[in-house]
Every structure is written in C-alpha cells, then in structure tokens.
Design a protein around this motif. Structure first.
Motif, short mmCIF file in Angstrom:
data_model
loop_
_atom_site.label_atom_id
_atom_site.label_comp_id
_atom_site.label_asym_id
_atom_site.label_seq_id
_atom_site.Cartn_x
_atom_site.Cartn_y
_atom_site.Cartn_z
N ILE A 412 80.34 89.88 56.21
CA ILE A 412 79.53 88.86 55.52
C ILE A 412 79.34 89.26 54.06
N GLN A 413 79.18 90.55 53.81
CA GLN A 413 79.10 91.03 52.42
C GLN A 413 80.37 90.61 51.67
N SER A 414 81.52 90.78 52.32
CA SER A 414 82.79 90.40 51.69
C SER A 414 82.85 88.90 51.43
N LEU A 415 82.34 88.11 52.37
CA LEU A 415 82.34 86.65 52.20
C LEU A 415 81.47 86.23 51.02
N VAL A 416 80.32 86.88 50.88
CA VAL A 416 79.42 86.56 49.76
C VAL A 416 80.06 86.99 48.43
N ILE A 417 80.68 88.17 48.43
CA ILE A 417 81.37 88.63 47.21
C ILE A 417 82.49 87.65 46.84
N LYS A 418 83.23 87.20 47.86
CA LYS A 418 84.29 86.20 47.61
C LYS A 418 83.71 84.94 47.00
N CYS A 419 82.55 84.52 47.49
CA CYS A 419 81.89 83.34 46.95
C CYS A 419 81.50 83.55 45.47
N LEU A 420 80.99 84.75 45.17
CA LEU A 420 80.64 85.09 43.79
C LEU A 420 81.88 85.10 42.89
N LEU A 421 82.94 85.72 43.36
CA LEU A 421 84.17 85.82 42.57
C LEU A 421 84.76 84.46 42.28
N VAL A 464 88.86 88.64 49.57
CA VAL A 464 88.20 89.25 48.41
C VAL A 464 89.24 89.93 47.53
N ARG A 465 90.14 90.67 48.15
CA ARG A 465 91.18 91.37 47.40
C ARG A 465 92.04 90.38 46.61
#
Length: 590
Positions: A412-421, A464-465
């Motif tokens: 979920i942290q990765s999903l939120v970071i993806k949303c931010l990016l 994310v990557r």
C-alpha cells in the motif's frame, strides 16, 4: 588593484609543501615533496600552484591523491640484501629517501586583472614550480564574486579549508542554474547520507521561489522537521532552521492524507484480508470481485463515504448477486462454495459486523476526508504552484508508525508513492505546456527499495519503479529535479543512475559489486578510487564527537570541480558549525 595585492600576499605567505616534478601531464601532476613536509599528512590536502598561461597569471587547485616513497639505492638487489640483514644501510636508509606525490587538478582560475575567471590547465608548468597549501582566505579571494552562492557541507578531506560548494535553484535569474539537476547520495547505513541530505535540503531551502517535496518512507525527515531531536548523532533541528529561512513546512502523515482514486481502492481492497476471510483466494478472482464492487458502488457512493457501514452493506449486496458471482467464479463448484460462506455471514450479524470493522473500515478510512487531512492532488497542487512567491517544504511521512488504525503495508505504501509520483509528473507536464518552470526538488529516501535494478515480483512495486524511471527521463526539462538517497549503488536501477548529474558517495561502497559500480561512474580514476578506499567507517571512532563522515562528490556542485574530477570532503561534525558557517544561526527558541 587592492584585491590583486591581497591575493599576491596570500600566495606568497602560503606554506610550500613541494614542487612540480617529472613526468607530469595536464591530466595528472607528479610532485616532489619537500623535506620540510614529508612528515605532514598530505593525502587529501587541497593544494595550489601559480603559473603563467597566455601571458596571464593562473592559479590551479587540486587534491593530493597519493604519496609514494622511493629510494633508488635500496631498490638495488645488493643493497636490499644488506637492508634485510642489518635493517638499515647507513648512510642510505632514510637519508636518500624521496617522497613523490600525485595531484589531480580540479579547477583553474585566470587573473583577468579585476576578477578571476574559470580557465583550464592548457600547459604543464615547469618543474620546480612550488606547490602550496590552500587556505580559506585564498579560496575566498579566488571565489569572491560567488560568495553569496557558496555553501559549505564540510572541510576538504584530510585538510583544514572548507570545501566551497554551490546549490543553485533550478530556475533562471540570480543564483539560478537554469535547469534542474538529479542528485544521488549513496552510502552504507551510518555513513551520514541522511544528514548530508538534510544539509542539502537546507541549501535549496534558502531560495523562497524553490519548492521541496520529500517522500519519506521511514519517517526520518518528518521527525527532524517536527523538531524531534535524537540524543545521539547529528541533532540538526530542521524545523527551526526552515522557519528561520521563512519556509512554510507542511508535514503530512498517512493519517493526514486522503486517497481519492477508485483504482487505488480496488488495489488496496485486493491487498487487504477482506477477500481472504470470505474465501476468495486467487489474486485474479480477488481483482475481478473488487472491480465488481467498484462498478456497483461508483456513482452511488462517494469515495469518502466508503467507510460507513451502509456503504459496506451495499458492497456486500453486490457480492451476493448471482450474475456478479459468475464473473469472478465462472465454475459452479467454487461459486456454490462462496455462496455458502456468503450466507453464513448473512445469518450471523455479529460476524458480518466484525468483517466490516476488521477489514473494510481500515481500508476505507484511507479515503475518508478527516479533520486536518488533505487530498493528495490538493497537496501536490499547493506544492507546485509556481505563482506563489514563498513556496513550501512538504514532507510526506509514509512510515508504518503513523498508520495506526488504517490498513497499511509495504504494498500500500508503494501504491501511495505511485499515486504521488503520477500526480507530480502529470502536474509537471501541464506546467511545461503553459511555459512554467517548476523549480522544485523531490527528495526520495530509501531509493534502492523503490527503484531496484532487479524487477520486483510485487506488481505495485514494479509500477513505482516504472514511474520513477519515466520521471527522471522526462521531468528535468520541466524544472523538476530528483534526489535519490540509497544504501546501495549496485542495486539501484541503471536508468536512474545514468540520469544523475551530481553524486555524493559516503563510506561503504569499497567492496564487490558496489565498488565495481562506483568505478564505472567515476571513469576508473585509480587515484580517486584509492582515496575513496581510505575512508574509514565513522562508527569505528572512539566516541561520537570524533566520528568523521567522509564523502566523494562528482558533478557541477562546486566552483572547484569544473574540470569534472572528483572532490573529497569530510562533513561538519556538529550542527552548530554547519549552521554558523552558512549563516543559518537560529534566533531565539522558535
């Protein structure tokens, strides 16, 4: 004329440590170390020499990368045999020793009469040209025109002068670079890379028109920005210093972020234990079931109302529809088994209520508009609003500690970071189309976890990557720079490393694949690599006060590095010295 007299006097009074020897080239100079200097610590010392080129006085600066001892008499086999038997061969041992140094020139300044201009080492000065120790006073005089831009992170490695650096904002105009830079900070845990990143953050925070956006997976930046100082280490009060610089500091934890995309809801619901508890085990079946819930609720229930029990009951009724069940369970037997479990929950209101409380509500709380919380898109727009003269420092704390009461894990942290990016990249593209320059630095901690070289098995982490690699390729022209902080060099994706312009390498990259990756970046310069390998582990010191955090840097980060050669420095050991040197002294308690 007064300035010229001053520099001449400073040069004349500088301490001599050697002369230019043979063989020497414009790429590397051989030094004959003087007898008065052989007992000094010379490796790493910042030195200079004066020479004439095109009829003008020039000053070349560089660091001593290696010192060798030669005694040609003792290299004779007969004399070596005597030395082995007697230990010393008088009067040869000690008396006939010669010390030879290696110096790499990193910067050259031409004296234009009223100012010093950058130049190149276009010729090799004659042998016997004196090599002298550089001082803070000499550096300040040579860089007098740029003093307002100079920023210091520490002292020249193995020397006493401070190493002048500059961190220009990404826009045009005074003190601007006119383009964005991508920065990489690498080093083992405990090498000082996080502290260095905070120092650099403050260097950019000096500019009111520059925004800084920090994605903080471990919560380290947010703690410092809140003023939560630790007893050990480098207690830099980021909060007070940013307030001193009149920077608005916005810190948002997981609980203060509102997710606002249905696609995220689908992903997070699939990740939760909701489907596991109702025996939908296979990932593909979970996704189809989650998408059916989305279709059944979208347009009828708002995202920020999903946490309510009546929304859960609507979603539950969607799963009870026979047509819906046939989509995620086409086979009759699995569908019959699911229907049995579904009816079991319906017959036990307490069990159904527990399913809501334990699984559904913690997921949907992420989408609820809570007091003090802000939607991700709104936060991004506020940060990247180029019309605002005083732009903020925004820190997003995505650590697990701040997510109590919410459903939260690495995926979920990765999903939120993806949303931010994605939000940042989308906004940057829009600003570029409107001929606006973002002038923003995005700092990303734990970069090796978010953009690994090997393809992640987790779909969210892979996305994310991909977003990061796309961002570093495209956003620089928008005035959007990225700073990647990573414990490793070899495990970070090559695409990202290839886009970096400024590098900082701390202790811990001198072995195996890390050292090979380091060698590739700096071009295999053997003397620079030897000097880097001399870095000692900061935690091998006797106490905290004597720890030394050494770094090698490359790129357009210093007025002494325009030749493209690596520079070496030891970071300041105390916050007080760092703040005072850069005129960031705090006024009062708040």
């Amino acid at each position: 004329m007064m300035s010229k007299t001053i520099i001449k006097k400073l040069v004349e009074n500088a301490e001599r440590i050697g002369t230019i020897g043979s063989p020497s080239s414009t790429g590397e100079l051989s030094l004959d170390i003087m007898g008065t200097a052989v007992k000094k610590k010379l490796v790493g010392e910042l030195v200079f020499f004066e020479f004439s080129q095109d009829g003008k006085p020039h000053y070349a600066l560089g660091q001593i990368t290696e010192v060798q001892l030669r005694n040609i008499w003792l290299e004779d086999p007969t004399m070596r045999s005597l030395a082995r038997q007697r230990g010393q061969v008088n009067p040869v041992s000690g008396e006939q020793d010669t010390h030879l140094g290696q110096m790499t020139v990193s910067a050259v300044f031409a004296d234009e009469g009223d100012r010093f201009e950058p130049s190149i080492l276009g010729t090799v000065p004659p042998t016997g040209t004196f090599i002298k120790l550089a001082t803070d006073e000499i550096l300040e005089k040579l860089l007098e025109r740029y003093q307002q831009e100079i920023f210091y992170l520490g002292h020249v490695y193995g020397s006493t002068p401070k190493l002048p650096l500059w961190f220009k904002h990404f826009s045009s105009g005074p003190h601007g670079a006119g383009e964005a830079y991508h920065i990489g900070i690498f080093g083992k845990t405990g090498s000082g890379k996080s502290v260095l990143a905070k120092m650099i953050l403050l260097a950019y925070a000096r500019y009111p028109n520059m925004a800084i956006f920090v994605i903080d997976p471990q919560g380290e930046f947010s703690k410092d920005a809140k003023g939560e100082l630790r007893a050990e280490g480098f207690p830099l009060n980021l909060r007070k210093t940013l307030l001193q610089l009149n920077k608005e500091v916005i810190i948002k934890s997981v609980k203060e972020l509102v997710l606002n995309e249905w696609s995220l809801f689908v992903e997070i619901l699939c990740e939760s234990k909701f489907f596991e508890l109702i025996s939908i085990a296979h990932p593909n079946n979970r996704r189809m079931a989650a998408e059916e819930i989305q279709r059944g609720l979208k347009g009828k229930v708002k995202l920020d109302e999903l946490y309510r029990e009546e929304s859960f009951k609507k979603a539950w009724r969607v799963l009870g529809d026979d047509k819906v069940q046939k989509r995620f369970y086409p086979s009759q037997e699995p569908r019959r088994r699911f229907q049995s479990i579904y009816e079991d929950y319906n017959s036990d209101s307490e069990k159904l209520s527990n399913l809501y409380e334990i699984t559904w509500k913690p997921v949907c709380e992420l989408f609820r508009e809570r007091p003090g919380a802000v939607k991700i898109n709104s936060l991004i727009y506020k940060t990247f609003d180029t019309q605002t003269l005083e732009r903020p420092v925004v820190i997003i704390d995505l650590s697990r500690e701040t997510a109590t009461g919410l459903f939260w894990n690495d995926t979920i942290q990765s999903l939120v970071i993806k949303c931010l990016l994605d939000g940042i990249t989308h906004l940057a593209e829009g600003a570029y189309r409107r001929n606006q320059f973002l002038n923003t630095l995005v700092i990303l901690d734990e970069a090796h976890r978010l953009a690994p070289r090997e393809k992640p098995e987790n779909v969210a982490q892979e996305s994310v990557r991909s977003s990061l690699m796309d961002a570093v390729r495209t956003t620089r022209k928008y005035g959007l720079g990225w700073m990647f902080i990573s414990q490793t060099l070899s495990s970070l994706h090559k695409e990202i490393i290839g886009q970096l312009r400024i590098f900082f390498f701390g202790f811990g990259l001198a072995l195996g694949t890390e050292f090979q990756a380091l060698r590739e970046i700096i071009g295999g310069d053997p003397n620079a690599l030897k000097l880097y390998q001399s870095f000692r582990d900061p935690h091998s010191s006797f106490d905290i006060s004597s720890r030394q955090y050494a770094f090698m840097t490359m790129g357009p980060v210093s007025p002494l590095s325009f030749a493209g050669t690596p520079l070496f420095f030891t970071a300041f050991n105390t916050p007080e010295e760092f703040l005072e040197t850069n005129n960031l002294i705090l006024q009062g308690n708040e």
